[in-house]
Design an enzyme around this catalytic site. Structure first.
Site, short mmCIF file in Angstrom:
data_model
loop_
_atom_site.label_atom_id
_atom_site.label_comp_id
_atom_site.label_asym_id
_atom_site.label_seq_id
_atom_site.Cartn_x
_atom_site.Cartn_y
_atom_site.Cartn_z
N ILE A 3 80.53 57.40 10.68
CA ILE A 3 80.22 58.80 10.39
C ILE A 3 80.92 59.74 11.38
CG2 ILE A 3 78.18 59.24 11.85
CD1 ILE A 3 78.34 59.84 8.04
N LYS A 48 77.56 52.37 25.76
CA LYS A 48 77.20 51.84 24.44
C LYS A 48 76.74 50.41 24.64
CE LYS A 48 78.77 51.55 19.64
NZ LYS A 48 79.74 52.07 18.66
#
Length: 232
Positions: A14, A38
């Protein structure tokens, strides 16, 4: 007090990494010592020595210009381009929540802000064997507020509203939405922006167009968003 934000999305691919890079860049340009984190990243390539390179981290480092060492950004790096739980089943080295928290807290001790990026959409299994770790478990363990990245185009009302409802049901703190691939003046996308605000009760913090190299959020506002308990 830790300062940071957790960036998630309404789906995979996205634009989370792109938006995260711009957020990190904005803070760095405002003089803030900022790190990227992350927990688990899949779909990575190997270098000439055969070592896996965390592609998302490398992208953020390149775009933002932060000097943070690449090997401090992602504790779990997988080669297969599948959900982290499946990549770990194929390759081994499943995610341990304690290690994720330890790596994150180490960065918090070294940097003023830590911007965290999630894997996939919000309903993403990070580990699914004798232990079950979902993405929301990592967000809760890191005790971070969130920003949701959504595509500006057709279908985003449904995906944004469902994502918000799920996250609220999980007790996650949401600061707002950012719309990616936005075309200013497009009647549908402008209406999507309006309807997302109306139906989620959340602000649309920023809209990002293709090729944008800056995110139009004042640095002081972004700092408030990244401060625990901070308001927009």
């Amino acid at each position: 007090m830790n300062k940071g934000i957790f960036v998630t999305g309404t789906a995979t691919d996205i634009g989370k990494t792109y938006v995260t890079a711009l957020l990190v860049k904005k803070l760095r340009e405002a003089g803030c010592d900022t790190a990227y984190f992350k927990a688990a990243v899949s779909g990575n390539r190997r270098d000439e020595k055969g070592s896996l390179i965390p592609g998302d981290a490398a992208f953020v480092k390149d775009i933002s210009g932060i000097p943070q060492p690449l090997d401090t950004m992602c504790p779990y790096v997988y080669e297969n381009a599948v959900s982290p739980h499946l990549a770990a089943k194929i390759e081994g080295d499943p995610t341990e929540l304690e290690k994720v928290v330890w790596c994150y807290e180490k960065l918090c001790g070294e940097y003023e802000y830590v911007i965290c990026e999630g894997s996939g959409g919000i309903v993403c299994p990070i580990r699914y064997d004798e232990k079950i770790i979902m993405l929301e478990d990592i967000i809760k363990a890191l005790d971070l507020p969130t920003i949701i990245i959504a595509d500006a185009g057709l279908g985003t009302i449904n995906s944004a509203v469902l994502t918000c409802h799920y996250m609220k049901a999980q007790g996650l703190k949401i600061r707002g939405l950012i719309l990616n691939h936005f075309h200013k003046g497009d009647i549908m996308e402008e209406d999507n922006k309006f309807m997302c605000r109306q139906l989620t009760g959340l602000p649309v913090i920023a809209c990002i167009g293709d090729g944008d190299t800056d995110i139009h959020i004042p640095a002081e506002q972004l700092k408030r968003i990244c401060t625990s308990g901070g308001e927009l």
